[in-house]
Design a protein around this motif. Structure first.
Motif, mmCIF file in Angstrom:
data_model
loop_
_atom_site.group_PDB
_atom_site.id
_atom_site.type_symbol
_atom_site.label_atom_id
_atom_site.label_comp_id
_atom_site.label_asym_id
_atom_site.label_seq_id
_atom_site.Cartn_x
_atom_site.Cartn_y
_atom_site.Cartn_z
ATOM 1 N N THR A 29 0.828 -1.203 0.000
ATOM 2 C CA THR A 29 0.000 0.000 0.000
ATOM 3 C C THR A 29 0.865 1.257 0.000
ATOM 4 N N ALA A 30 1.935 1.243 0.804
ATOM 5 C CA ALA A 30 2.843 2.394 0.831
ATOM 6 C C ALA A 30 3.488 2.607 -0.536
ATOM 7 N N ILE A 31 3.880 1.504 -1.198
ATOM 8 C CA ILE A 31 4.488 1.614 -2.523
ATOM 9 C C ILE A 31 3.479 2.183 -3.519
ATOM 10 N N CYS A 32 2.230 1.719 -3.432
ATOM 11 C CA CYS A 32 1.184 2.235 -4.329
ATOM 12 C C CYS A 32 0.980 3.728 -4.116
ATOM 13 N N GLY A 33 0.958 4.148 -2.847
ATOM 14 C CA GLY A 33 0.762 5.565 -2.548
ATOM 15 C C GLY A 33 1.885 6.422 -3.092
ATOM 16 N N VAL A 34 3.132 5.950 -2.919
ATOM 17 C CA VAL A 34 4.289 6.701 -3.432
ATOM 18 C C VAL A 34 4.236 6.768 -4.958
ATOM 19 N N TYR A 35 3.887 5.645 -5.604
ATOM 20 C CA TYR A 35 3.840 5.608 -7.060
ATOM 21 C C TYR A 35 2.784 6.564 -7.602
ATOM 22 N N VAL A 36 1.581 6.517 -7.029
ATOM 23 C CA VAL A 36 0.507 7.406 -7.494
ATOM 24 C C VAL A 36 0.893 8.864 -7.262
ATOM 25 N N ALA A 37 1.536 9.149 -6.113
ATOM 26 C CA ALA A 37 1.956 10.523 -5.827
ATOM 27 C C ALA A 37 2.990 11.001 -6.840
ATOM 28 N N LEU A 38 3.948 10.134 -7.199
ATOM 29 C CA LEU A 38 4.965 10.508 -8.183
ATOM 30 C C LEU A 38 4.346 10.756 -9.556
ATOM 31 N N VAL A 39 3.421 9.860 -9.945
ATOM 32 C CA VAL A 39 2.759 10.038 -11.243
ATOM 33 C C VAL A 39 1.962 11.331 -11.257
ATOM 34 N N TRP A 40 1.228 11.596 -10.177
ATOM 35 C CA TRP A 40 0.432 12.819 -10.098
ATOM 36 C C TRP A 40 1.319 14.056 -10.173
ATOM 37 N N THR A 41 2.452 14.043 -9.434
ATOM 38 C CA THR A 41 3.376 15.172 -9.448
ATOM 39 C C THR A 41 3.940 15.392 -10.853
ATOM 40 N N THR A 42 4.263 14.278 -11.540
ATOM 41 C CA THR A 42 4.794 14.380 -12.902
ATOM 42 C C THR A 42 3.763 14.974 -13.852
ATOM 43 N N VAL A 43 2.520 14.501 -13.745
ATOM 44 C CA VAL A 43 1.460 15.008 -14.618
ATOM 45 C C VAL A 43 1.238 16.503 -14.386
ATOM 46 N N VAL A 44 1.201 16.915 -13.121
ATOM 47 C CA VAL A 44 1.011 18.336 -12.800
ATOM 48 C C VAL A 44 2.155 19.170 -13.358
ATOM 49 N N ALA A 45 3.401 18.659 -13.223
ATOM 50 C CA ALA A 45 4.562 19.396 -13.743
ATOM 51 C C ALA A 45 4.491 19.529 -15.257
ATOM 52 N N ILE A 46 4.046 18.461 -15.945
ATOM 53 C CA ILE A 46 3.938 18.521 -17.407
ATOM 54 C C ILE A 46 2.882 19.532 -17.816
ATOM 55 N N ILE A 47 1.751 19.531 -17.119
ATOM 56 C CA ILE A 47 0.674 20.477 -17.442
ATOM 57 C C ILE A 47 1.151 21.906 -17.243
ATOM 58 N N HIS A 48 1.878 22.162 -16.136
ATOM 59 C CA HIS A 48 2.413 23.503 -15.888
ATOM 60 C C HIS A 48 3.424 23.892 -16.963
ATOM 61 N N GLY A 49 4.273 22.935 -17.368
ATOM 62 C CA GLY A 49 5.259 23.224 -18.392
ATOM 63 C C GLY A 49 4.613 23.569 -19.730
ATOM 64 N N VAL A 50 3.591 22.790 -20.106
ATOM 65 C CA VAL A 50 2.875 23.078 -21.350
ATOM 66 C C VAL A 50 2.185 24.435 -21.272
ATOM 67 N N GLY A 51 1.614 24.746 -20.071
ATOM 68 C CA GLY A 51 0.964 26.044 -19.895
ATOM 69 C C GLY A 51 1.926 27.197 -20.054
ATOM 70 N N HIS A 52 3.131 27.076 -19.461
ATOM 71 C CA HIS A 52 4.137 28.133 -19.592
ATOM 72 C C HIS A 52 4.610 28.261 -21.041
ATOM 73 N N TRP A 53 4.717 27.120 -21.744
ATOM 74 C CA TRP A 53 5.164 27.150 -23.135
ATOM 75 C C TRP A 53 4.159 27.887 -24.016
ATOM 76 N N PHE A 54 2.857 27.581 -23.795
ATOM 77 C CA PHE A 54 1.823 28.292 -24.563
ATOM 78 C C PHE A 54 1.800 29.771 -24.196
ATOM 79 N N GLY A 55 2.027 30.072 -22.899
ATOM 80 C CA GLY A 55 2.053 31.463 -22.481
ATOM 81 C C GLY A 55 3.184 32.229 -23.119
ATOM 82 N N ALA A 56 4.345 31.569 -23.308
ATOM 83 C CA ALA A 56 5.485 32.240 -23.937
ATOM 84 C C ALA A 56 5.223 32.513 -25.422
ATOM 85 N N LEU A 57 4.423 31.649 -26.063
ATOM 86 C CA LEU A 57 4.119 31.851 -27.470
ATOM 87 C C LEU A 57 3.245 33.064 -27.703
ATOM 88 N N PHE A 58 2.367 33.344 -26.761
ATOM 89 C CA PHE A 58 1.442 34.468 -26.928
ATOM 90 C C PHE A 58 1.777 35.568 -25.922
#
Length: 259
Positions: free
Chosen positions: A230-259
């Motif tokens: 269960t602890a491993i599952c929690g860490v894995y889901v947290a890492l995936v969630w953090t990665t997804v959030v970071a990617i979304i923020h990165g894409v948002g900043h990239w689009f913001g720089a274009l306009f």
């Protein structure tokens, strides 16, 4: 008049495989889910969680895992609320399978799924991409391992091998107070299993299988292993969630720089 089989009284000392085998014998040619649940007695919670988790590990279309997550959540909630026996909707408890078919399933020899056998025996595994791509042919021992052979162990024999690793241990981990904690954890694992996360369904599913075996066999060591999982599952889901959030923020900043 169709004879009605009377389920054997629950015997908490019988192994999971012994109960499964005894269910194959009865006067009624049809085996109901109600009879199966009643045969396990208090261990019915672990038995149902184990069976549903094993089914959830099979490949399903997107969203298919949620079909198994919902009843697991229901069973785990009943366990956490200290219910004496498993409750399932009446229509589901009436579900039946032919007893002869049931016996054949238990006696069937283990083999990899047909689609996997066909892929390994006839196909190749692509590695890399573009000009650096290559195709890997499976070795002979891998092909031999997945072939359907009459000398392979039966489903019941494999289950009994797994049971040899379990036995009643650490009773403090399988008492009434522990059931409340385990029930809540199984609810969380079932919710994780339904999330659209890459490999996020396999880890919670395997952990639920470990919990199911621990509940059935009263094995505190398996319960501890489930807590680690269960602890491993929690860490894995947290890492995936953090990665997804970071990617979304990165894409948002990239689009913001274009306009």
């Amino acid at each position: 008049m169709t004879p009605v089989s009377t389920p054997l009284p629950p015997d908490e000392n019988r192994t999971f495989s012994d109960v499964l085998e005894s269910l194959g014998h009865g006067a009624d040619p049809k085996l109901t889910l109600r009879e199966m649940v009643e045969a396990f007695g208090e261990r019915g919670f672990g038995a149902v969680i184990l069976m549903l988790s094993l089914m959830a590990l099979l490949p399903w279309p997107p969203g298919g895992k949620a079909v198994f997550s919902v009843p697991i959540i229901l069973i785990a909630a009943e366990m956490a609320l200290q219910r004496d026996k498993v409750w399932l909707p009446r229509w589901l408890m009436k579900a039946t399978i032919g007893r002869e078919t049931y016996r054949r399933l238990l006696a069937s020899h283990f083999a990899a799924p047909r689609w996997l056998r066909r892929w390994i025996l006839l196909g190749e595994l692509p590695i890399g991409f573009g000009r650096w791509s290559a195709r890997y042919g499976f070795s002979d021992w891998v092909r031999h391992a997945v072939r359907k052979r009459p000398d392979s162990p039966t489903a019941l024999a494999l289950l009994r091998r797994a049971e040899r690793l379990t036995r009643p241990r650490l009773p403090i981990m399988t008492g009434e107070a522990a059931d409340v904690v385990i029930g809540v954890i199984c609810i969380l694992l079932a919710m994780m299993m339904a999330l659209p996360v890459p490999f996020g369904d396999a880890l919670p599913g395997l952990t639920l299988v470990v919990f199911g075996l621990g509940i059935i066999q009263r094995d505190g060591v398996f319960i501890l292993a489930g807590l680690v999982g269960t602890a491993i599952c929690g860490v894995y889901v947290a890492l995936v969630w953090t990665t997804v959030v970071a990617i979304i923020h990165g894409v948002g900043h990239w689009f913001g720089a274009l306009f």
